[in-house]
Design a protein around this motif. Structure first.
Motif, mmCIF file in Angstrom:
data_model
loop_
_atom_site.group_PDB
_atom_site.id
_atom_site.type_symbol
_atom_site.label_atom_id
_atom_site.label_comp_id
_atom_site.label_asym_id
_atom_site.label_seq_id
_atom_site.Cartn_x
_atom_site.Cartn_y
_atom_site.Cartn_z
ATOM 1 N N ASN A 146 -10.739 -2.464 -5.495
ATOM 2 C CA ASN A 146 -9.935 -1.393 -4.847
ATOM 3 C C ASN A 146 -8.609 -0.924 -5.778
ATOM 4 N N ALA A 147 -8.417 0.168 -5.755
ATOM 5 C CA ALA A 147 -7.305 0.858 -6.414
ATOM 6 C C ALA A 147 -6.671 1.672 -5.082
ATOM 7 N N GLY A 148 -5.561 1.072 -4.841
ATOM 8 C CA GLY A 148 -4.539 1.941 -3.845
ATOM 9 C C GLY A 148 -3.172 2.067 -4.072
ATOM 10 N N VAL A 149 -2.327 3.097 -3.697
ATOM 11 C CA VAL A 149 -0.984 3.281 -3.758
ATOM 12 C C VAL A 149 -0.213 2.795 -2.740
ATOM 13 N N TYR A 150 0.395 1.629 -2.963
ATOM 14 C CA TYR A 150 1.436 1.013 -1.949
ATOM 15 C C TYR A 150 2.787 0.797 -2.464
ATOM 16 N N ARG A 151 3.534 1.310 -1.563
ATOM 17 C CA ARG A 151 4.982 1.082 -1.991
ATOM 18 C C ARG A 151 5.387 -0.474 -2.275
ATOM 19 N N MET A 152 6.294 -0.749 -3.354
ATOM 20 C CA MET A 152 6.588 -2.017 -3.723
ATOM 21 C C MET A 152 8.258 -1.859 -3.523
ATOM 22 N N GLN A 153 8.763 -2.912 -3.000
ATOM 23 C CA GLN A 153 10.371 -3.007 -2.841
ATOM 24 C C GLN A 153 10.571 -4.109 -3.828
ATOM 25 N N VAL A 154 11.489 -3.646 -4.708
ATOM 26 C CA VAL A 154 11.999 -4.539 -5.765
ATOM 27 C C VAL A 154 12.952 -5.728 -5.194
ATOM 28 N N TYR A 155 12.703 -7.023 -5.241
ATOM 29 C CA TYR A 155 13.487 -8.002 -4.693
ATOM 30 C C TYR A 155 14.282 -8.501 -5.983
ATOM 31 N N ASP A 156 13.741 -8.701 -6.818
ATOM 32 C CA ASP A 156 14.449 -9.392 -8.334
ATOM 33 C C ASP A 156 13.422 -9.103 -9.291
ATOM 34 N N ASP A 157 13.648 -9.578 -10.465
ATOM 35 C CA ASP A 157 12.913 -9.698 -11.796
ATOM 36 C C ASP A 157 11.422 -10.102 -11.601
ATOM 37 N N GLU A 158 11.255 -10.966 -10.779
ATOM 38 C CA GLU A 158 10.132 -11.407 -10.760
ATOM 39 C C GLU A 158 9.307 -11.439 -9.360
ATOM 40 N N THR A 159 9.596 -10.683 -8.280
ATOM 41 C CA THR A 159 8.985 -10.515 -7.122
ATOM 42 C C THR A 159 9.207 -9.200 -6.609
ATOM 43 N N THR A 160 8.156 -8.469 -5.898
ATOM 44 C CA THR A 160 8.366 -7.365 -5.227
ATOM 45 C C THR A 160 7.484 -7.671 -3.761
ATOM 46 N N GLY A 161 7.816 -6.766 -2.766
ATOM 47 C CA GLY A 161 7.303 -6.512 -1.502
ATOM 48 C C GLY A 161 5.786 -5.841 -2.224
ATOM 49 N N MET A 162 4.888 -5.974 -1.324
ATOM 50 C CA MET A 162 3.562 -5.439 -1.207
ATOM 51 C C MET A 162 3.147 -4.898 0.101
ATOM 52 N N HIS A 163 3.378 -3.548 0.250
ATOM 53 C CA HIS A 163 3.284 -3.028 1.484
ATOM 54 C C HIS A 163 1.761 -2.465 2.036
ATOM 55 N N TRP A 164 1.120 -3.746 2.074
ATOM 56 C CA TRP A 164 -0.338 -3.621 2.490
ATOM 57 C C TRP A 164 -0.295 -3.512 3.831
#
Length: 473
Positions: A161-179
């Motif tokens: 699956n390939a989808g476009v989901y926004r990703m909030q940047v938390y820091d250099d190693e982690t982001t949110g995954m708006h699934w």
């Protein structure tokens, strides 16, 4: 396979791209400037100096229908007709010549896998904070990656699956995954949880426009996004194997973030100024952990401004509903036309026309819409006869006003599935539905008087010629 850079050069040659060399800040300046250009129907924008990062930022690439069609290589109507013909050929018994043509079309469904590609030119020299990721609106909770092609694989059957989901940047190693709960990526995560595993994820940024468009599109079950992109481009998509993840991704993307999601981990995400015209509230979502960042030499960051009405969202959504109407009509052949207006944020309001032939047909069609794929999130379904142009708001409102009685023609469904972004629903992910039957009523539907004839006119050749003579074309 052609890449994003090829598209940028094409736009530059037809003077539909503005190169901006002044320094802009990734904190609101780029997005607010872009939003104002979008409102005015302006060109694509390439910001060459954002935060002094040395990484150009591409904006407003899909800002007009004409530009979207140019980047996809053909008009939206032609794409829709192509897929309509493609479906008919698959379902029918094709002739030899049709079979050869179908074989050529089907060849591009299978991507080509390479050992390496331009996206792996560089690795390990960039952190997320080095990339000019934008804060779009004043009330946003931080910086968001807004055009990521998020690639996952079903842990049980291996389907992609390939989808476009926004990703909030938390820091250099982690982001949110708006699934959201109904999204395929979320379903893959649940299967990984069941198996006691983390889920491999690859995030491609800056891809061929056809790949991005495919990842945004609500494809029919069983049709892979990379295969659909191949059909759009009429060539195989070039993929490359991941280094730290068991995944394939576009070989000429500008950036790829390899990492994983732990099904047992979540974190507060938001607020985010969304296509509804409101900020989505803070909620817990999965966390994406970055293991490695790959990128091309001199990479270009591609982003968008998500917002209401004049945004790229609106252009893309309008194109998607036109292209996929043949698929919808295949599922329900009683549908003549279907429209999701921009004011209904493309998933709250659906207007559908039918060629009515039996009582109760309008409700039956409306129920089928509310049970179909992404259309299940629709809150309001208005059903009209085929003499009404579903894209003409005046005609639709006229039909609602003159062909309905509220006591008879409005159906309220008390509780059903709701979009996660619908802040007005009774509960999160659950709310009501309304069906409005704005068709001409039959005696079996409780109308026992003669239905009045609609006023029509025939200009005639003489009147037409006189109108032209006096300049009333």
């Amino acid at each position: 396979m052609k890449d994003l850079r090829y598209s940028i050069e094409r736009l530059r040659k037809i003077n539909d791209l503005l190169d901006i060399n002044e320094r802009f800040s990734s904190d609101l300046q780029v997005s607010i400037f872009t939003d104002e250009v979008q409102r005015r129907g302006g060109p694509a924008l390439l910001f060459h100096d954002v935060d002094g990062s040395g990484i150009p930022v591409l904006m407003n690439a899909f800002g007009t229908k004409k530009r979207l069609e140019y980047l996809l290589g053909r008009e939206i109507e032609d794409i829709s007709n192509y897929f309509s013909s493609f479906i008919e050929q698959i379902l029918s018994k094709p002739s030899i010549s049709q079979g050869i043509s179908l074989y050529r079309d089907l060849k591009v469904l299978h991507p080509t896998v390479h050992g390496s590609g331009p996206v792996k030119d560089m690795q390990g020299d960039l952190k997320l904070s080095d990339i000019p990721i934008l804060k779009t609106w004043p009330g946003d909770g931080g910086r968001y990656i807004t055009l990521p092609v998020v690639i996952t694989k079903d842990p049980e059957n291996g389907s992609y699956n390939a989808g476009v989901y926004r990703m909030q940047v938390y820091d250099d190693e982690t982001t949110g995954m708006h699934w959201q709960r109904q999204k395929t990526g979320y379903m893959h995560m649940l299967k990984a949880k069941k198996l006691g595993k983390t889920l491999d994820v690859a995030v491609a940024i800056g891809v061929n426009p056809s790949i991005l468009f495919s990842a945004i599109s609500p494809l029919p079950e069983g049709l892979n996004e990379m295969s659909f992109a191949g059909l759009l481009m009429n060539e195989e998509v070039d993929l490359v194997k991941g280094e730290t993840v068991d995944l394939l991704y576009p070989s000429n993307a500008e950036f790829v973030l390899e990492g994983y999601v732990d099904p047992d981990e979540s974190r507060a995400e938001g607020p985010f100024g969304d296509h509804t015209g409101y900020y989505t509230p803070v909620e817990d979502y999965p966390v994406f952990h970055i293991k490695r960042i790959f990128h091309r030499k001199n990479p270009i960051y591609h982003a968008t401004v998500v917002g209401r009405f004049w945004s790229e969202d609106a252009v893309i959504a309008d194109a998607i509903q036109s292209i996929f109407l043949p698929f919808i009509k295949l599922q329900n052949q009683e549908i003549v036309d279907l429209y999701l207006p921009e004011e209904g944020v493309f998933n709250d309001l659906c207007i559908v026309s039918i060629r009515k032939s039996y009582p109760g047909q309008a409700r039956k069609v409306a129920m089928s819409i509310l049970s179909s794929g992404q259309l299940m999130f629709t809150k309001y379904v208005i059903v009209v006869d085929d003499d009404i142009n579903v894209r003409d708001r005046r005609e639709v409102l006229w039909a609602v006003s003159t062909r309905t009685d509220p006591a008879r023609d409005v159906e309220i469904i008390g509780l059903s599935v709701a979009d996660s972004l619908d802040h007005a629903s009774i509960y999160n992910n659950a709310g009501g539905k309304m069906i409005i039957d704005a068709t001409v009523k039959m005696p079996q539907e409780g109308f026992n008087r003669p239905w009045p004839r609609r006023i029509e006119k025939d200009l005639g050749k003489i009147v037409e010629s006189m109108l032209r003579k006096y300049g009333f074309e």
